[in-house]
Design an enzyme around this catalytic site. Structure first.
Site, PDB file in Angstrom:
ATOM      1  N   HIS A   5       0.820  -1.220   0.000  1.00  0.00           N
ATOM      2  CA  HIS A   5       0.000   0.000   0.000  1.00  0.00           C
ATOM      3  C   HIS A   5       0.850   1.265   0.000  1.00  0.00           C
ATOM      4  O   HIS A   5       0.411   2.309   0.481  1.00  0.00           O
ATOM      5  CB  HIS A   5      -0.951   0.000   1.215  1.00  0.00           C
ATOM      6  CG  HIS A   5      -1.977  -1.094   1.156  1.00  0.00           C
ATOM      7  ND1 HIS A   5      -2.587  -1.622   2.271  1.00  0.00           N
ATOM      8  CD2 HIS A   5      -2.503  -1.774   0.082  1.00  0.00           C
ATOM      9  CE1 HIS A   5      -3.442  -2.574   1.902  1.00  0.00           C
ATOM     10  NE2 HIS A   5      -3.410  -2.683   0.587  1.00  0.00           N
ATOM     11  N   CYS A   8       5.728  18.978  -8.792  1.00  0.00           N
ATOM     12  CA  CYS A   8       6.338  17.699  -9.192  1.00  0.00           C
ATOM     13  C   CYS A   8       7.690  17.970  -9.865  1.00  0.00           C
ATOM     14  O   CYS A   8       7.755  18.751 -10.824  1.00  0.00           O
ATOM     15  CB  CYS A   8       5.406  16.962 -10.166  1.00  0.00           C
ATOM     16  SG  CYS A   8       6.215  15.534 -10.921  1.00  0.00           S
TER      17      CYS A   8
HETATM   18  C1  BJW Z   1      -1.777  -6.948  16.827  1.00  0.00           C
HETATM   19  C2  BJW Z   1      -1.106  -6.244  17.780  1.00  0.00           C
HETATM   20  C3  BJW Z   1       0.011  -6.877  18.286  1.00  0.00           C
HETATM   21  C4  BJW Z   1      -2.733  -5.039  17.253  1.00  0.00           C
HETATM   22  N1  BJW Z   1       0.354  -8.081  17.852  1.00  0.00           N
HETATM   23  N2  BJW Z   1      -1.412  -8.142  16.399  1.00  0.00           N
HETATM   24  C5  BJW Z   1     -13.121  -7.456  -2.614  1.00  0.00           C
HETATM   25  C6  BJW Z   1     -12.062  -7.803  -3.464  1.00  0.00           C
HETATM   26  C7  BJW Z   1     -11.176  -6.838  -3.925  1.00  0.00           C
HETATM   27  C8  BJW Z   1     -11.312  -5.505  -3.523  1.00  0.00           C
HETATM   28  C9  BJW Z   1     -12.351  -5.147  -2.685  1.00  0.00           C
HETATM   29  C10 BJW Z   1     -13.245  -6.111  -2.250  1.00  0.00           C
HETATM   30  N3  BJW Z   1     -14.144  -5.502  -1.461  1.00  0.00           N
HETATM   31  C11 BJW Z   1     -13.831  -4.192  -1.401  1.00  0.00           C
HETATM   32  C12 BJW Z   1     -12.729  -3.940  -2.114  1.00  0.00           C
HETATM   33  C13 BJW Z   1     -12.116  -2.599  -2.287  1.00  0.00           C
HETATM   34  C14 BJW Z   1     -11.257  -2.076  -1.174  1.00  0.00           C
HETATM   35  C15 BJW Z   1     -11.535  -2.672   0.197  1.00  0.00           C
HETATM   36  O1  BJW Z   1     -10.841  -3.557   0.669  1.00  0.00           O
HETATM   37  N4  BJW Z   1     -12.519  -2.130   0.896  1.00  0.00           N
HETATM   38  C16 BJW Z   1     -12.831  -2.561   2.255  1.00  0.00           C
HETATM   39  C17 BJW Z   1     -13.366  -1.356   3.009  1.00  0.00           C
HETATM   40  C18 BJW Z   1     -13.800  -3.713   2.208  1.00  0.00           C
HETATM   41  N5  BJW Z   1      -9.875  -2.267  -1.527  1.00  0.00           N
HETATM   42  C19 BJW Z   1      -9.251  -1.380  -2.307  1.00  0.00           C
HETATM   43  O2  BJW Z   1      -9.812  -0.391  -2.747  1.00  0.00           O
HETATM   44  C20 BJW Z   1      -7.817  -1.685  -2.661  1.00  0.00           C
HETATM   45  N6  BJW Z   1      -7.653  -1.629  -4.073  1.00  0.00           N
HETATM   46  C21 BJW Z   1      -8.282  -2.486  -4.895  1.00  0.00           C
HETATM   47  O3  BJW Z   1      -9.047  -3.339  -4.466  1.00  0.00           O
HETATM   48  O4  BJW Z   1      -7.964  -2.324  -6.226  1.00  0.00           O
HETATM   49  C22 BJW Z   1      -8.746  -3.038  -7.207  1.00  0.00           C
HETATM   50  C23 BJW Z   1      -8.542  -4.517  -7.238  1.00  0.00           C
HETATM   51  C24 BJW Z   1      -9.617  -5.324  -7.556  1.00  0.00           C
HETATM   52  C25 BJW Z   1      -9.482  -6.711  -7.596  1.00  0.00           C
HETATM   53  C26 BJW Z   1      -8.257  -7.297  -7.355  1.00  0.00           C
HETATM   54  C27 BJW Z   1      -7.177  -6.494  -7.084  1.00  0.00           C
HETATM   55  C28 BJW Z   1      -7.324  -5.118  -7.023  1.00  0.00           C
HETATM   56  C29 BJW Z   1      -6.875  -0.634  -2.082  1.00  0.00           C
HETATM   57  C30 BJW Z   1      -6.773  -0.729  -0.589  1.00  0.00           C
HETATM   58  C31 BJW Z   1      -5.893   0.410  -0.058  1.00  0.00           C
HETATM   59  C32 BJW Z   1      -5.751   0.376   1.451  1.00  0.00           C
HETATM   60  N7  BJW Z   1      -5.060   1.541   1.899  1.00  0.00           N
HETATM   61  C33 BJW Z   1      -4.899   1.767   3.327  1.00  0.00           C
HETATM   62  C34 BJW Z   1      -4.729   3.270   3.595  1.00  0.00           C
HETATM   63  C35 BJW Z   1      -3.348   3.846   3.391  1.00  0.00           C
HETATM   64  C36 BJW Z   1      -3.372   5.354   3.396  1.00  0.00           C
HETATM   65  C37 BJW Z   1      -3.522   5.972   4.752  1.00  0.00           C
HETATM   66  O5  BJW Z   1      -2.838   5.567   5.682  1.00  0.00           O
HETATM   67  O6  BJW Z   1      -4.287   6.912   4.837  1.00  0.00           O
HETATM   68  O7  BJW Z   1      -3.840   0.932   3.842  1.00  0.00           O
HETATM   69  S1  BJW Z   1      -6.303   1.270   4.281  1.00  0.00           S
HETATM   70  C38 BJW Z   1      -5.399   0.785   5.691  1.00  0.00           C
HETATM   71  O8  BJW Z   1      -5.796  -0.586   5.950  1.00  0.00           O
HETATM   72  C39 BJW Z   1      -3.912   0.775   5.284  1.00  0.00           C
HETATM   73  C40 BJW Z   1      -3.509  -0.625   5.720  1.00  0.00           C
HETATM   74  O9  BJW Z   1      -2.411  -1.071   4.976  1.00  0.00           O
HETATM   75  C41 BJW Z   1      -4.764  -1.457   5.525  1.00  0.00           C
HETATM   76  C42 BJW Z   1      -4.809  -2.736   6.316  1.00  0.00           C
HETATM   77  O10 BJW Z   1      -4.890  -2.475   7.686  1.00  0.00           O
HETATM   78  P1  BJW Z   1      -4.195  -3.444   8.737  1.00  0.00           P
HETATM   79  O11 BJW Z   1      -2.735  -3.394   8.606  1.00  0.00           O
HETATM   80  O12 BJW Z   1      -4.833  -4.774   8.690  1.00  0.00           O
HETATM   81  O13 BJW Z   1      -4.552  -2.675  10.125  1.00  0.00           O
HETATM   82  P2  BJW Z   1      -5.824  -2.823  11.064  1.00  0.00           P
HETATM   83  O14 BJW Z   1      -5.812  -1.673  11.999  1.00  0.00           O
HETATM   84  O15 BJW Z   1      -7.067  -3.050  10.303  1.00  0.00           O
HETATM   85  O16 BJW Z   1      -5.556  -4.180  11.867  1.00  0.00           O
HETATM   86  C43 BJW Z   1      -4.485  -4.320  12.754  1.00  0.00           C
HETATM   87  C44 BJW Z   1      -4.584  -5.703  13.399  1.00  0.00           C
HETATM   88  O17 BJW Z   1      -3.453  -5.858  14.234  1.00  0.00           O
HETATM   89  C45 BJW Z   1      -5.837  -5.888  14.267  1.00  0.00           C
HETATM   90  O18 BJW Z   1      -6.522  -7.066  13.851  1.00  0.00           O
HETATM   91  C46 BJW Z   1      -5.279  -6.064  15.685  1.00  0.00           C
HETATM   92  O19 BJW Z   1      -5.968  -7.066  16.442  1.00  0.00           O
HETATM   93  C47 BJW Z   1      -3.857  -6.503  15.418  1.00  0.00           C
HETATM   94  N8  BJW Z   1      -2.917  -6.113  16.432  1.00  0.00           N
HETATM   95  N9  BJW Z   1      -1.809  -5.012  17.985  1.00  0.00           N
HETATM   96  C48 BJW Z   1      -0.435  -8.663  16.884  1.00  0.00           C
HETATM   97  N10 BJW Z   1       0.705  -6.260  19.266  1.00  0.00           N
END
Ligand code: BJW
Length: 257
Positions: free
Chosen positions: A121, A148
């Site tokens: 990401h 840019c």
């Molecule tokens: C601990 C701990 C400790 C705490 N020890 N553990 C189905 C299929 C394909 C796509 C989609 C779909 N449904 C929807 C989509 C679209 C969308 C999406 O996912 N939407 C959701 C809302 C459902 N996805 C997209 O738009 C992506 N692009 C895309 O799909 O392109 C088209 C495509 C189509 C088909 C195939 C391929 C591609 C882009 C996603 C971009 C995400 N960007 C972000 C934001 C960055 C910018 C910013 O910072 O402002 O990236 S979102 C945010 O979440 C960030 C992270 O990388 C991402 C994941 O979060 P993460 O790391 O999991 O954090 P948390 O907080 O959610 O979880 C932390 C975990 O740690 C928790 O579970 C805790 O329990 C645990 N934890 N302490 C171990 N000590």
């Protein structure tokens, strides 16, 4: 730690371990997660603000939001967990490859001396020009008038090189092939709330999930063959050790055949 590696099948002369990390890996270094109870996004609907549509329609809000994220306080320490992953990879290097893809947009891996981690990401250390699509090092804060260095565009064109909702994550052209080749997929500290990363587990037979608390219900993924609960400072080292033992003993068996 006792893990049954029955479903870990090695078909390749040089096996591959695929690690996908998320915010939980950085949490114990003082970087808040996105969706946790003290997370950055606890009061927000991120898909409405951290999205490609919002960037087109109201760039000032997206810039304000991402600037506050990129300007958050520095981590309290360099994470020893990242070093553990790095050492794991070095200790296996004679007979196994380790690919670490992170969803994290921080630079803890690089600070800990592990520059080969791939940012699915993007990251806040580099900038992306919305007009010419070039990436380049970030200078200071993100502001409307930044220019840019490649095409001269301004007016919110120079943005953080982080993947917003609706944009294509990096590396998808090679990731599936590596996932299919991997003998084990390991997910560390990610909620599994964001796609396509949440589906990476589907491509590998043996899959380990390490998370602080394993969510039940819609985020529980039956494809994981092992679910290990607890802070990764406590759970990751023994899992890596068990995996290393398993892979090295299989390597020795193969050599002695
Ligand atoms: C601990 C701990 C400790 C705490 N020890 N553990 C189905 C299929 C394909 C796509 C989609 C779909 N449904 C929807 C989509 C679209 C969308 C999406 O996912 N939407 C959701 C809302 C459902 N996805 C997209 O738009 C992506 N692009 C895309 O799909 O392109 C088209 C495509 C189509 C088909 C195939 C391929 C591609 C882009 C996603 C971009 C995400 N960007 C972000 C934001 C960055 C910018 C910013 O910072 O402002 O990236 S979102 C945010 O979440 C960030 C992270 O990388 C991402 C994941 O979060 P993460 O790391 O999991 O954090 P948390 O907080 O959610 O979880 C932390 C975990 O740690 C928790 O579970 C805790 O329990 C645990 N934890 N302490 C171990 N000590």
């Amino acid at each position: 730690m006792n893990i049954d590696f029955g479903r870990l099948i090695i078909n390749d002369s040089r096996p591959l371990v695929f690690i996908l990390s998320g915010a939980g890996l950085s949490a114990e270094s003082g970087i808040p997660t996105f969706r946790g109870k003290d997370g950055l996004w606890k009061n927000l609907y991120p898909s409405e603000i951290a999205s490609d549509t919002a960037l087109k329609e109201r760039p000032e809000d997206v810039f304000e939001f991402t600037t506050s994220e990129s300007e958050r306080p520095p981590p309290v320490c360099q994470t020893p967990l990242i070093l553990q992953l790095h050492n794991f990879s070095s200790r296996l290097k004679n007979y196994c490859d380790v690919v670490h893809v992170t969803q994290n947009v921080d630079n803890l891996n690089e600070l800990a001396g592990s520059p080969s981690v791939f940012h699915l990401h993007g990251d806040f250390q580099s900038s992306l020009c919305s007009r010419c699509k070039n990436t380049f090092p970030r200078l200071g804060l993100y502001k409307k008038d930044n220019v840019c260095p490649v095409c001269g565009a301004s007016d919110y064109s120079v943005r953080p090189n982080v993947v917003l909702f609706g944009e294509m994550p990096y590396g998808l052209d090679w990731i599936t092939s590596y996932l299919k080749k991997a003998c084990v997929f390991m997910s560390v500290g990610t909620s599994g709330a964001v796609y396509p990363a949440a589906n990476f587990v589907l491509d590998t037979e043996a899959a380990i999930r390490i998370n602080f608390d394993i969510e039940t219900g819609k985020r529980k993924n039956a494809r994981f063959t092992h679910e290990i609960t607890g802070p990764c400072s406590q759970t990751l080292p023994p899992v890596l050790e068990a995996l290393k033992e398993e892979l090295s003993s299989r390597f020795e068996d193969q050599k002695n055949k």
